[in-house]
Design a protein around this motif. Structure first.
Motif, PDB file in Angstrom:
ATOM      1  N   ARG A  31       0.852  -1.195   0.000  1.00 21.26           N
ATOM      2  CA  ARG A  31       0.000   0.000   0.000  1.00 21.26           C
ATOM      3  C   ARG A  31       0.887   1.244   0.000  1.00 21.26           C
ATOM      4  NH1 ARG A  31      -2.425   2.873   4.123  1.00 21.26           N
ATOM      5  NH2 ARG A  31      -4.411   3.869   3.577  1.00 21.26           N
ATOM      6  N   PRO A  32       0.720   2.125  -0.987  1.00 19.75           N
ATOM      7  CA  PRO A  32       1.671   3.238  -1.159  1.00 19.75           C
ATOM      8  C   PRO A  32       1.381   4.476  -0.313  1.00 19.75           C
ATOM      9  CG  PRO A  32       0.183   3.160  -3.019  1.00 19.75           C
ATOM     10  CD  PRO A  32      -0.215   2.021  -2.127  1.00 19.75           C
ATOM     11  N   ALA A  33       1.182   4.273   0.998  1.00 15.22           N
ATOM     12  CA  ALA A  33       1.227   5.381   1.958  1.00 15.22           C
ATOM     13  C   ALA A  33       2.586   5.256   2.640  1.00 15.22           C
ATOM     14  CB  ALA A  33       0.089   5.284   2.963  1.00 15.22           C
ATOM     15  N   ILE A  34       3.469   6.192   2.388  1.00 16.24           N
ATOM     16  CA  ILE A  34       4.881   6.016   2.733  1.00 16.24           C
ATOM     17  C   ILE A  34       5.410   7.244   3.459  1.00 16.24           C
ATOM     18  CG2 ILE A  34       7.209   5.707   1.779  1.00 16.24           C
ATOM     19  CD1 ILE A  34       5.871   4.240  -0.584  1.00 16.24           C
ATOM     20  N   ALA A  35       6.117   6.998   4.552  1.00 14.13           N
ATOM     21  CA  ALA A  35       6.854   8.067   5.235  1.00 14.13           C
ATOM     22  C   ALA A  35       8.302   7.999   4.765  1.00 14.13           C
ATOM     23  CB  ALA A  35       6.766   7.903   6.741  1.00 14.13           C
ATOM     24  N   LEU A  36       8.699   8.974   3.984  1.00 16.21           N
ATOM     25  CA  LEU A  36      10.084   9.047   3.524  1.00 16.21           C
ATOM     26  C   LEU A  36      10.940   9.597   4.660  1.00 16.21           C
ATOM     27  CD1 LEU A  36       9.507  10.609  -0.018  1.00 16.21           C
ATOM     28  CD2 LEU A  36       9.759   8.190   0.564  1.00 16.21           C
ATOM     29  N   ILE A  37      12.021   8.909   4.994  1.00 13.55           N
ATOM     30  CA  ILE A  37      12.903   9.324   6.080  1.00 13.55           C
ATOM     31  C   ILE A  37      14.219   9.795   5.466  1.00 13.55           C
ATOM     32  CG2 ILE A  37      13.993   8.659   8.236  1.00 13.55           C
ATOM     33  CD1 ILE A  37      10.904   8.587   8.292  1.00 13.55           C
ATOM     34  N   HIS A  38      14.453  11.108   5.539  1.00 12.98           N
ATOM     35  CA  HIS A  38      15.609  11.738   4.905  1.00 12.98           C
ATOM     36  C   HIS A  38      16.778  11.789   5.885  1.00 12.98           C
ATOM     37  CE1 HIS A  38      13.368  13.307   1.329  1.00 12.98           C
ATOM     38  NE2 HIS A  38      12.354  13.301   2.190  1.00 12.98           N
ATOM     39  N   LEU A  39      17.702  10.871   5.749  1.00  6.95           N
ATOM     40  CA  LEU A  39      18.819  10.804   6.696  1.00  6.95           C
ATOM     41  C   LEU A  39      19.800  11.957   6.529  1.00  6.95           C
ATOM     42  CD1 LEU A  39      19.571   6.982   6.893  1.00  6.95           C
ATOM     43  CD2 LEU A  39      18.168   8.394   8.398  1.00  6.95           C
ATOM     44  N   ASP A  40      19.897  12.522   5.337  1.00  5.39           N
ATOM     45  CA  ASP A  40      20.776  13.684   5.170  1.00  5.39           C
ATOM     46  C   ASP A  40      20.263  14.859   5.992  1.00  5.39           C
ATOM     47  OD1 ASP A  40      18.546  13.754   3.407  1.00  5.39           O
ATOM     48  OD2 ASP A  40      19.540  15.243   2.141  1.00  5.39           O
ATOM     49  N   ARG A  41      18.958  15.006   6.094  1.00  7.34           N
ATOM     50  CA  ARG A  41      18.379  16.073   6.913  1.00  7.34           C
ATOM     51  C   ARG A  41      18.626  15.809   8.397  1.00  7.34           C
ATOM     52  NH1 ARG A  41      12.416  16.772   4.011  1.00  7.34           N
ATOM     53  NH2 ARG A  41      13.166  17.045   1.865  1.00  7.34           N
ATOM     54  N   LEU A  42      18.545  14.554   8.795  1.00 11.62           N
ATOM     55  CA  LEU A  42      18.847  14.206  10.191  1.00 11.62           C
ATOM     56  C   LEU A  42      20.273  14.614  10.532  1.00 11.62           C
ATOM     57  CD1 LEU A  42      18.021  12.695  12.839  1.00 11.62           C
ATOM     58  CD2 LEU A  42      19.017  10.636  11.799  1.00 11.62           C
ATOM     59  N   ARG A  43      21.202  14.323   9.652  1.00  9.85           N
ATOM     60  CA  ARG A  43      22.604  14.692   9.888  1.00  9.85           C
ATOM     61  C   ARG A  43      22.756  16.206   9.990  1.00  9.85           C
ATOM     62  NH1 ARG A  43      23.268  10.444   5.994  1.00  9.85           N
ATOM     63  NH2 ARG A  43      23.528  11.958   4.305  1.00  9.85           N
ATOM     64  N   ASP A  44      22.085  16.931   9.104  1.00  7.91           N
ATOM     65  CA  ASP A  44      22.164  18.396   9.141  1.00  7.91           C
ATOM     66  C   ASP A  44      21.587  18.933  10.448  1.00  7.91           C
ATOM     67  OD1 ASP A  44      23.291  18.393   6.630  1.00  7.91           O
ATOM     68  OD2 ASP A  44      21.441  18.934   5.582  1.00  7.91           O
ATOM     69  N   LYS A  91      12.733   8.432  21.903  1.00  5.24           N
ATOM     70  CA  LYS A  91      11.582   7.734  22.472  1.00  5.24           C
ATOM     71  C   LYS A  91      10.440   7.675  21.460  1.00  5.24           C
ATOM     72  CE  LYS A  91       9.832  11.954  24.687  1.00  5.24           C
ATOM     73  NZ  LYS A  91       9.372  12.569  25.950  1.00  5.24           N
ATOM     74  N   SER A  92       9.433   6.877  21.787  1.00  2.00           N
ATOM     75  CA  SER A  92       8.256   6.711  20.944  1.00  2.00           C
ATOM     76  C   SER A  92       8.641   6.397  19.497  1.00  2.00           C
ATOM     77  CB  SER A  92       7.372   7.973  20.996  1.00  2.00           C
ATOM     78  OG  SER A  92       6.127   7.745  20.365  1.00  2.00           O
ATOM     79  N   ASN A  93       9.497   5.352  19.387  1.00  2.00           N
ATOM     80  CA  ASN A  93       9.939   4.899  18.064  1.00  2.00           C
ATOM     81  C   ASN A  93      10.591   6.034  17.282  1.00  2.00           C
ATOM     82  OD1 ASN A  93      10.300   2.914  16.067  1.00  2.00           O
ATOM     83  ND2 ASN A  93       8.366   3.432  15.067  1.00  2.00           N
ATOM     84  N   ALA A  94      11.479   6.762  17.985  1.00  2.00           N
ATOM     85  CA  ALA A  94      12.154   7.923  17.387  1.00  2.00           C
ATOM     86  C   ALA A  94      11.130   8.906  16.819  1.00  2.00           C
ATOM     87  CB  ALA A  94      13.153   7.497  16.317  1.00  2.00           C
ATOM     88  N   TYR A  95      10.187   9.275  17.693  1.00  2.83           N
ATOM     89  CA  TYR A  95       9.133  10.226  17.332  1.00  2.83           C
ATOM     90  C   TYR A  95       8.398   9.784  16.059  1.00  2.83           C
ATOM     91  CZ  TYR A  95      10.871  13.713  20.711  1.00  2.83           C
ATOM     92  OH  TYR A  95      11.248  14.382  21.854  1.00  2.83           O
ATOM     93  N   GLY A  96       8.194   8.464  15.947  1.00  2.00           N
ATOM     94  CA  GLY A  96       7.457   7.918  14.823  1.00  2.00           C
ATOM     95  C   GLY A  96       8.274   7.681  13.571  1.00  2.00           C
ATOM     96  N   HIS A  97       9.549   8.026  13.592  1.00  2.32           N
ATOM     97  CA  HIS A  97      10.370   7.900  12.387  1.00  2.32           C
ATOM     98  C   HIS A  97      10.948   6.504  12.186  1.00  2.32           C
ATOM     99  CE1 HIS A  97      10.124  12.216  12.893  1.00  2.32           C
ATOM    100  NE2 HIS A  97      10.761  12.436  11.763  1.00  2.32           N
ATOM    101  N   GLY A  98      10.992   5.717  13.261  1.00  5.23           N
ATOM    102  CA  GLY A  98      11.583   4.392  13.204  1.00  5.23           C
ATOM    103  C   GLY A  98      12.886   4.344  13.980  1.00  5.23           C
ATOM    104  N   LEU A  99      12.839   3.752  15.168  1.00  5.86           N
ATOM    105  CA  LEU A  99      14.026   3.677  16.022  1.00  5.86           C
ATOM    106  C   LEU A  99      15.167   2.961  15.308  1.00  5.86           C
ATOM    107  CD1 LEU A  99      15.081   4.253  18.925  1.00  5.86           C
ATOM    108  CD2 LEU A  99      14.288   1.959  19.539  1.00  5.86           C
ATOM    109  N   HIS A 100      14.833   1.918  14.559  1.00  5.16           N
ATOM    110  CA  HIS A 100      15.847   1.120  13.871  1.00  5.16           C
ATOM    111  C   HIS A 100      16.509   1.872  12.723  1.00  5.16           C
ATOM    112  CE1 HIS A 100      12.229   0.763  11.487  1.00  5.16           C
ATOM    113  NE2 HIS A 100      12.904   0.217  10.500  1.00  5.16           N
ATOM    114  N   ILE A 101      15.902   2.989  12.320  1.00  4.08           N
ATOM    115  CA  ILE A 101      16.463   3.818  11.248  1.00  4.08           C
ATOM    116  C   ILE A 101      17.258   4.984  11.829  1.00  4.08           C
ATOM    117  CG2 ILE A 101      15.896   5.340   9.311  1.00  4.08           C
ATOM    118  CD1 ILE A 101      13.338   3.673   8.919  1.00  4.08           C
ATOM    119  N   ILE A 102      16.658   5.682  12.780  1.00  6.08           N
ATOM    120  CA  ILE A 102      17.223   6.934  13.298  1.00  6.08           C
ATOM    121  C   ILE A 102      18.422   6.689  14.196  1.00  6.08           C
ATOM    122  CG2 ILE A 102      16.760   8.963  14.719  1.00  6.08           C
ATOM    123  CD1 ILE A 102      15.414   9.006  11.945  1.00  6.08           C
ATOM    124  N   ALA A 103      18.277   5.788  15.166  1.00  2.42           N
ATOM    125  CA  ALA A 103      19.350   5.605  16.151  1.00  2.42           C
ATOM    126  C   ALA A 103      20.670   5.156  15.520  1.00  2.42           C
ATOM    127  CB  ALA A 103      18.901   4.634  17.237  1.00  2.42           C
TER     128      ALA A 103
END
Length: 357
Positions: A2-15, A34-46
Motif C-alpha cells: 500500500r503506497p502510503a509512505i513516510a520518507l525518512i531523509h537521513l541527510d536532513r537528520l545529519r544536518d 523515544k516513541s519509536n524515534a518520534y514515529g520515524h523508526g528507532l531502527h532507522i534513526i538511532a
C-alpha cells in the motif's frame, strides 16, 4: 505494498544534528529517540545518529531501552526518561545497562533488589509539576549507600517554546540551587530542543534535543534552519471529474461550487492523517498546494486538483516536503508537531532516503 509512505531523509537528520550541536556549546548531546524515534523508526534513526558520533541516547522506559541496546550494541549510554515502573524494569536496567531516571526511594529499592550496579539520573521538578523528586539529598544518599552511581541530575522546562516566559528563568534558578546541594562534579542537564533557544546560557553538561533532531522548529518565531526528516506521502489512486453541486466524502461536508477535478489519495486517519485536516488542509505536489476536500476517511482522502492536474500513481506530500512543514500543519489544526510525527501508524512504510554524508 500500500503506497502510503513516510520518507525518512537521513541527510536532513545529519544536518539537524549538526545544527543542534552548534547550539549546545561544550555540552554533550543526548539524542531523544523515544516513541519509536518520534514515529520515524528507532531502527532507522538511532543507528544513523550513532554512525555520525552520538553516544548518548534517551528513551521512555526499559523495554524501549532494551530494544535500543539490541540495535546499537554496547558502545553508548541509554537513559530512561520515565524511569522505572516496576521491579522487572530494574532487572532490565541491569541486563541491558540502562540508566533510569529515579524520583522515589522505591526505585532505589527495586534497583538494589536486582543487584543493579550501573548509574541513575536524579530527576527534580523545578516548576512543571510533573515527574521529579522532592527529596533530592535523601535520594542521592540512598543511591550512594546502595552502590549505585550517579549519572547526573536533570529537570525539564515547561515553557521553553515560549522563550520570554518568566517560568524559564525561574526553573533555571531553581535547578541551579538544587545542583548546588550535590557534589560539584555532578553532571547536570536542563535543556530540551526549545531550551537551546530560550536559555542558551544553560547548556550545562548535557542537552536533550528531540523535536529539533527531526526537523520541526521548536520555536517558530526563532527558526534554527532545521529540515523535516519525515516526509509523509501517499499515492494518487484515482482521478475523476465532478459537476457543480456534487457532494464529496462522508457527511457531504464539501459540495463542489463549480465543475472540478478531484483526486483520491490512499491515506487517511488510520495512517495518521488527522481528521481535523478535513476541508482544512493541503497536500503538496510539484510546488503546488492542493486543498483537502471533504472528510478525511480511515483509508483515503480527496484533493481538489482542478488547477493542478494529478495523475494516477503520482505521489503527494502532506508534510515534510518543500512547502508544508510539520509545525505549520500542526498549528493549522491547533496541535503540536509531535502528534503528527508520533501519530503515523505502523501500517505506513518507512522508506529511507539516502544521500551521501
Amino acid at each position: 505494498m500500500r503506497p502510503a509512505i513516510a520518507l525518512i531523509h537521513l541527510d536532513r537528520l545529519r544536518d539537524n544534528f549538526e545544527i543542534v550541536t552548534s547550539h549546545a556549546g561544550h555540552a554533550n548531546i543526548i539524542s531523544v529517540v523515544k516513541s519509536n524515534a518520534y514515529g520515524h523508526g528507532l531502527h532507522i534513526i538511532a543507528p544513523e545518529l550513532h554512525r555520525i558520533g552520538c553516544r548518548n541516547f534517551a528513551v521512555t522506559e526499559a523495554s524501549e531501552g532494551a530494544r535500543l541496546r539490541d540495535i546499537l550494541g554496547p558502545d553508548c549510554d541509554i537513559t530512561l526518561l520515565s524511569g522505572l515502573f516496576d521491579s522487572h524494569d530494574a532487572e532490565l536496567c541491569g541486563t541491558f545497562r540502562l540508566s533510569p531516571v529515579v524520583t522515589e526511594q522505591l526505585h532505589i529499592q527495586w534497583l538494589r533488589d536486582n543487584r543493579f550496579n550501573g548509574s541513575v539520573w536524579l530527576k527534580v521538578d523545578t516548576g512543571m509539576q510533573r515527574l521529579g523528586t522532592t527529596e533530592l539529598k535523601s535520594l542521592h544518599a540512598a543511591s550512594q549507600a546502595s552502590g549505585i552511581g550517579i549519572a547526573g541530575i536533570m529537570s525539564h522546562l515547561a515553557c521553553a517554546d515560549t522563550p520570554e516566559h518568566p517560568l524559564n528563568r525561574s526553573q533555571a534558578d531553581a535547578f541551579s540551587h538544587l545542583c548546588s546541594e550535590l557534589p560539584s562534579a555532578t553532571a547536570a542537564s536542563l535543556l530540551n530542543s526549545a531550551g537551546l533557544i530560550a536559555l542558551p546560557d544553560q547548556t550545562l553538561d548535557f542537552v536533550r534535543p528531540g523535536l529539533a533532531l527531526y526537523g520541526a522548529e521548536p520555536v517558530i518565531a526563532e527558526p534554527l534552519g532545521l529540515k523535516p526528516v519525515m516526509e509523509f506521502t501517499a499515492q494518487v489512486m484515482q482521478v475523476r471529474d465532478i459537476e457543480a453541486g456534487t457532494p464529496v466524502s462522508y457527511g457531504a461536508t464539501f459540495t463542489a461550487n463549480k465543475n472540478m477535478r478531484i483526486a483520491l489519495i490512499c491515506t487517511g486517519y488510520a495512517d495518521g492523517l488527522p481528521v481535523s485536516l478535513s476541508n482544512n488542509g493541503f497536500a503538496e505536489h510539484d510546488g503546488a498546494l492542493l486543498p483537502i476536500i471533504g472528510r478525511v476517511c480511515m483509508d483515503y482522502c480527496l484533493l481538489d486538483c482542478t488547477e493542478h492536474p494529478l495523475q494516477t500513481g503520482q505521489r503527494v506530500s502532506f508534510w515534510g516536503g518543500d512547502i508544508l512543514k510539520p509545525e505549520q500543519v500542526a498549528a493549522r489544526i491547533n496541535t503540536i508537531p509531535y502528534t503528527l510525527m508520533t501519530g503515523v501508524s505502523d501500517r505506513v512504510h518507512r522508506e529511507v532516503v539516502t544521500n551521501p554524508g
